[in-house]
Design an enzyme around this catalytic site. Structure first.
Site, PDB file in Angstrom:
ATOM      1  N   ASN A  43     -36.198   8.115 -68.237  1.00 31.16           N
ATOM      2  CA  ASN A  43     -35.408   6.999 -67.700  1.00 31.16           C
ATOM      3  C   ASN A  43     -36.321   5.897 -67.146  1.00 31.16           C
ATOM      4  O   ASN A  43     -36.074   4.710 -67.343  1.00 31.16           O
ATOM      5  CB  ASN A  43     -34.487   7.481 -66.567  1.00 31.16           C
ATOM      6  CG  ASN A  43     -33.376   8.386 -67.073  1.00 31.16           C
ATOM      7  OD1 ASN A  43     -33.040   8.371 -68.245  1.00 31.16           O
ATOM      8  ND2 ASN A  43     -32.816   9.189 -66.178  1.00 31.16           N
ATOM      9  N   GLU A 140     -40.139  16.614 -62.162  1.00 25.76           N
ATOM     10  CA  GLU A 140     -39.449  17.482 -63.130  1.00 25.76           C
ATOM     11  C   GLU A 140     -40.421  18.103 -64.140  1.00 25.76           C
ATOM     12  O   GLU A 140     -39.994  18.613 -65.170  1.00 25.76           O
ATOM     13  CB  GLU A 140     -38.335  16.708 -63.847  1.00 25.76           C
ATOM     14  CG  GLU A 140     -37.156  16.406 -62.928  1.00 25.76           C
ATOM     15  CD  GLU A 140     -35.983  15.734 -63.628  1.00 25.76           C
ATOM     16  OE1 GLU A 140     -34.842  15.974 -63.220  1.00 25.76           O
ATOM     17  OE2 GLU A 140     -36.211  14.961 -64.577  1.00 25.76           O
ATOM     18  N   LEU A 221     -31.924   4.377 -50.085  1.00 24.77           N
ATOM     19  CA  LEU A 221     -30.773   4.793 -49.287  1.00 24.77           C
ATOM     20  C   LEU A 221     -29.451   4.402 -49.941  1.00 24.77           C
ATOM     21  O   LEU A 221     -28.470   4.103 -49.266  1.00 24.77           O
ATOM     22  CB  LEU A 221     -30.888   4.197 -47.876  1.00 24.77           C
ATOM     23  CG  LEU A 221     -32.210   4.528 -47.156  1.00 24.77           C
ATOM     24  CD1 LEU A 221     -32.290   3.824 -45.815  1.00 24.77           C
ATOM     25  CD2 LEU A 221     -32.366   6.040 -46.969  1.00 24.77           C
ATOM     26  N   GLY A 225     -29.391   0.355 -49.177  1.00 27.88           N
ATOM     27  CA  GLY A 225     -30.582  -0.400 -49.561  1.00 27.88           C
ATOM     28  C   GLY A 225     -31.809   0.489 -49.552  1.00 27.88           C
ATOM     29  O   GLY A 225     -31.714   1.690 -49.823  1.00 27.88           O
ATOM     30  N   ASP A 246     -21.496   4.558 -62.876  1.00 29.48           N
ATOM     31  CA  ASP A 246     -22.284   5.789 -62.974  1.00 29.48           C
ATOM     32  C   ASP A 246     -23.647   5.535 -62.311  1.00 29.48           C
ATOM     33  O   ASP A 246     -24.422   4.716 -62.795  1.00 29.48           O
ATOM     34  CB  ASP A 246     -22.458   6.153 -64.464  1.00 29.48           C
ATOM     35  CG  ASP A 246     -23.263   7.430 -64.681  1.00 29.48           C
ATOM     36  OD1 ASP A 246     -23.704   8.038 -63.683  1.00 29.48           O
ATOM     37  OD2 ASP A 246     -23.459   7.821 -65.847  1.00 29.48           O
ATOM     38  N   THR A 248     -26.102   7.622 -62.088  1.00 27.80           N
ATOM     39  CA  THR A 248     -27.187   8.424 -62.650  1.00 27.80           C
ATOM     40  C   THR A 248     -28.350   7.506 -63.022  1.00 27.80           C
ATOM     41  O   THR A 248     -28.151   6.507 -63.706  1.00 27.80           O
ATOM     42  CB  THR A 248     -26.713   9.178 -63.923  1.00 27.80           C
ATOM     43  OG1 THR A 248     -25.513   9.856 -63.632  1.00 27.80           O
ATOM     44  CG2 THR A 248     -27.770  10.161 -64.412  1.00 27.80           C
ATOM     45  N   ALA A 249     -29.541   7.844 -62.556  1.00 21.68           N
ATOM     46  CA  ALA A 249     -30.768   7.091 -62.879  1.00 21.68           C
ATOM     47  C   ALA A 249     -30.897   5.764 -62.137  1.00 21.68           C
ATOM     48  O   ALA A 249     -31.783   4.978 -62.463  1.00 21.68           O
ATOM     49  CB  ALA A 249     -30.931   6.866 -64.383  1.00 21.68           C
ATOM     50  N   ASP A 252     -34.244   6.060 -60.766  1.00 20.66           N
ATOM     51  CA  ASP A 252     -35.281   5.879 -61.802  1.00 20.66           C
ATOM     52  C   ASP A 252     -35.443   4.394 -62.120  1.00 20.66           C
ATOM     53  O   ASP A 252     -36.567   3.896 -62.287  1.00 20.66           O
ATOM     54  CB  ASP A 252     -34.892   6.641 -63.079  1.00 20.66           C
ATOM     55  CG  ASP A 252     -34.627   8.113 -62.804  1.00 20.66           C
ATOM     56  OD1 ASP A 252     -35.267   8.666 -61.897  1.00 20.66           O
ATOM     57  OD2 ASP A 252     -33.764   8.705 -63.482  1.00 20.66           O
ATOM     58  N   ASN A 276     -34.120  -3.237 -56.122  1.00 24.17           N
ATOM     59  CA  ASN A 276     -32.712  -3.032 -55.738  1.00 24.17           C
ATOM     60  C   ASN A 276     -31.772  -3.655 -56.772  1.00 24.17           C
ATOM     61  O   ASN A 276     -30.726  -3.082 -57.100  1.00 24.17           O
ATOM     62  CB  ASN A 276     -32.423  -3.695 -54.377  1.00 24.17           C
ATOM     63  CG  ASN A 276     -32.813  -2.807 -53.194  1.00 24.17           C
ATOM     64  OD1 ASN A 276     -33.046  -1.612 -53.357  1.00 24.17           O
ATOM     65  ND2 ASN A 276     -32.883  -3.396 -52.012  1.00 24.17           N
TER      66      ASN A 276
HETATM   67  O1  RIB Z   1     -32.358  10.764 -62.415  1.00 23.05           O
HETATM   68  C1  RIB Z   1     -31.371  11.046 -63.368  1.00 23.05           C
HETATM   69  C2  RIB Z   1     -31.845  12.092 -64.327  1.00 23.05           C
HETATM   70  O2  RIB Z   1     -31.987  13.322 -63.634  1.00 23.05           O
HETATM   71  C3  RIB Z   1     -30.886  12.389 -65.446  1.00 23.05           C
HETATM   72  O3  RIB Z   1     -31.066  11.536 -66.556  1.00 23.05           O
HETATM   73  C4  RIB Z   1     -31.142  13.859 -65.742  1.00 23.05           C
HETATM   74  O4  RIB Z   1     -31.716  14.089 -66.976  1.00 23.05           O
HETATM   75  C5  RIB Z   1     -31.997  14.362 -64.587  1.00 23.05           C
HETATM   76  O5  RIB Z   1     -33.300  14.534 -64.953  1.00 23.05           O
END
Ligand code: RIB
Length: 310
Positions: A43, A140, A221, A225, A246, A248-249, A252, A276
């Site tokens: 990501n 990871e 946070l 922020g 969403d 997610t990421a 990242d 940000n």
């Molecule tokens: O930070 C989000 C990610 O965490 C996802 O894409 C998933 O694969 C996990 O690694």
């Protein structure tokens, strides 16, 4: 254009929309399931590439369909993946992700080949890796190759950003060798073993990492922020409000935005504002990488803020 190298995980995200997170023993229905490229490392690499940086990815996939899918994606984005190896000993990493109606997520990672990244792989590509200026790490993949590489990068005065996610115990040598640590509040709590509920808590917890050798902590946070904490200062940089679909990421994307801004020699607060914005925009559609912005998108976002449209 900065030269950014990402060392970390590549997962395939199996993402399900849920009306709410359910209880143990309860069965609920979802009407949406999708497969996306993900993994915190992948990501960050994708977000950095979309922001027009020159990007190299170092990681490990299985020898399977998912690996081919990810490699094609990196080719499309011109991410150098010479140091992304395919292993026959484990499948590509998988993440099982639930996203609720507020955009919050719950993630289970099955690491697979990500856990086979090792020191030998880093040694084989070290000369290529050292051609880059800014380095992004997460947690990871195994610690050993990270600790090994970070030590070398420190000697070469590289900018090293470590997102300690998912949180785990870290050796002080790693904490003190990185340039910036970017935990979220949960990770900061685990790393420091201190509460992180309020902004004051966050500052104290971050200072405890600084006492262990960290130079700068940027605590992510979420909708509040990001808090920049150094030995002598702490500054809160507020988040931008968007309609999150969403999240997610988002973290990242924040790291990739931060690296991009530091590559442009922005000062820390301006770099965090940029990060940000990248993180906020990234939450506006489904999938880890779905809404990661280009430089043009970020510019338009700031224009909208200036014109009071956001
Ligand atoms: O930070 C989000 C990610 O965490 C996802 O894409 C998933 O694969 C996990 O690694």
């Amino acid at each position: 254009m900065a030269k950014i190298c990402v060392i970390g995980s590549l997962n395939i995200d199996l993402t399900v929309s849920v009306p709410r997170f359910h209880m143990p023993g309860e069965t609920i229905f979802s009407n949406d399931f999708k497969t996306f490229a993900g993994g915190k490392g992948g990501n960050q690499a994708v977000a950095a590439a979309k922001l027009s940086n020159e990007v190299m990815m170092v990681g490990k996939l299985g020898d399977d369909q998912y690996a081919n899918f990810y490699i094609d994606l990196m080719d499309d984005l011109k991410i150098n993946h010479d140091a992304v190896l395919k292993s026959k000993d484990a499948p590509s990493g998988i993440a099982l992700i639930e996203v609720d109606e507020t955009g919050e997520n719950r993630i289970i990672v099955v690491s697979g080949a990500n856990m086979l990244v090792d020191v030998a792989q880093i040694k084989n590509y070290l000369n290529r890796i050292l051609e880059y200026d800014i380095f992004l790490f997460q947690l990871e993949i195994p610690l050993e190759p990270m600790v090994y590489l970070v030590e070398i990068l420190k000697e070469h005065n590289k900018i090293i950003i470590l997102d300690p996610a998912p949180a785990r115990e870290l050796p002080d040598e790693l904490i003190s060798n990185v340039t910036i640590l970017t935990p979220n509040e949960v990770e900061l709590g685990i790393l420091s073993n201190m509460p992180t509920k309020t902004n004051d808590d966050v500052v104290l917890a971050a200072k405890s990492l600084i006492a262990r050798g960290a130079k700068k902590v940027i605590a992510k946070l979420g909708s509040r922020g990001a808090m920049l904490v150094t030995e002598n200062s702490n500054t809160m940089v507020p988040a931008y409000k968007v309609n999150a679909i969403d999240t997610t990421a988002a973290g990242d994307s924040f790291n990739a935005g931060l690296a991009t801004a530091l590559g442009k020699h922005f000062d820390d607060c301006k770099a965090i504002r940029f990060a940000n914005a990248v993180a906020a925009i990234s939450t506006t559609s489904m999938g880890a990488q779905g809404a990661m912005p280009s430089l043009k998108d970020v510019k338009e976002f700031f224009n909208k803020i200036k014109n009071g449209q956001i």
